[in-house]
Design an enzyme around this catalytic site. Structure first.
Site, short mmCIF file in Angstrom:
data_model
loop_
_atom_site.label_atom_id
_atom_site.label_comp_id
_atom_site.label_asym_id
_atom_site.label_seq_id
_atom_site.Cartn_x
_atom_site.Cartn_y
_atom_site.Cartn_z
N PRO A 2 51.42 48.84 55.19
CA PRO A 2 50.58 49.17 56.35
C PRO A 2 51.26 50.17 57.28
CG PRO A 2 50.71 46.78 56.03
CD PRO A 2 51.76 47.42 55.16
N ASN A 172 57.77 53.31 56.92
CA ASN A 172 58.89 53.70 56.07
C ASN A 172 58.50 54.68 54.97
OD1 ASN A 172 61.63 53.48 55.82
ND2 ASN A 172 61.53 51.82 54.33
N ARG A 253 66.04 49.28 57.97
CA ARG A 253 65.15 49.52 56.84
C ARG A 253 65.90 50.24 55.73
NH1 ARG A 253 59.94 49.58 59.00
NH2 ARG A 253 59.17 49.64 56.88
#
Ligand SMILES: [Zn+2]
Length: 265
Positions: A2, A172, A253
């Site tokens: 998302p 990301n 991340r």
């Protein structure tokens, strides 16, 4: 994953399913809203701001007739689905359901939603006011996004692009892909990125190109396994130069990049 485009698409699904409808029932399965009943409430509209979803409703006259916003955030794993009345809710396991909104024409089911909250619409800014310019918003402001990024010269561009206070909507996947396409290493400090405006402009175009469909592609191909240059392609050959794509942690991340096409600066 998302990102801004997925949330934009989700807002449109809810808009089509519920806008203008009077709810015939609601079922909240989160503690903070367990006692809330939206039966009789009217859905005004559904909107997105960055990765936040804003479902705007009006309470019935006998409950004040006021404007409220049901806020939700999808993070990595949340989703909303709209079903026809009587249709089986097959998208996700039932234990992930956080809210059900019923209307005469559709049932909206929210799965694994985060930050679910019902607030007066006038107070929306308390939840989304910190966000930078929304890449898919009607008020998208690339100059302001560049200004906010440039205010953090020593941060890595990889982390700065994910910081929703700088610009809202990049997750990301788009971060990795934009930096590959710009030939910029994710570890480059913001001050050393040659063309911030070009980077921001490309991010906006990539998200906008994927509006209206659920397959996210940055390569132009919608074929499975061909939709990205670097994201999710660890150890596979770079589509441009053949070098093995790398994957490492950057901040909180992971990031993917081609060490040859995106040299350190
Ligand atoms: Zn390469």
């Amino acid at each position: 994953m998302p990102e801004g485009d997925t949330v934009w698409n989700t807002a449109r699904v809810l808009q089509r399913a519920l806008a203008g409808a009077r709810l015939t029932g609601s079922d909240f399965r989160v503690p903070q809203l367990a006692a809330t009943d939206l039966t009789g409430w009217t859905v005004r509209e559904s909107a997105s701001r960055g990765k936040h979803l804003l479902l705007r409703l009006t309470s019935p006259a006998d409950q004040g007739g006021r404007d409220w916003t049901l806020h939700s955030h999808l993070r990595m794993d949340g989703a909303w689905r709209a079903y026809a009345p009587g249709e089986r809710w097959a998208a996700r396991p039932a234990h992930l359901i956080r809210v059900v909104l019923r209307s005469p024409g559709a049932v909206a089911v929210g799965y694994h939603l985060h930050e679910l909250a019902l607030i007066p619409t006038a107070e929306e800014e308390s939840l989304v006011g910190h966000l930078g310019p929304d890449l898919l918003g009607p008020d998208w402001d690339p100059d302001e996004a560049v200004r906010r990024l440039a205010a953090h010269p020593d941060e890595t561009i990889g982390e700065a692009l994910l910081d929703q206070r700088n610009l809202a909507g990049v997750g990301n996947l788009y971060k990795c892909e934009v930096l590959f396409l710009r030939g910029v290493s994710p570890w480059t400090p913001v001050r050393a990125v040659p063309d911030l405006a070009g980077t921001v402009g490309l991010a906006q175009r990539l998200l906008a190109a994927n509006r209206g469909r659920w397959t996210q592609s940055t390569t132009g191909s919608l074929h499975r396994g061909q939709t990205s240059y670097v994201y999710g392609r660890r150890a596979q050959p770079c589509r441009r130069c053949g070098t093995a794509i790398r994957k490492e942690e950057l901040g909180e991340r992971v990031t993917y990049w081609c060490p040859a096409c995106q040299p350190d600066r």
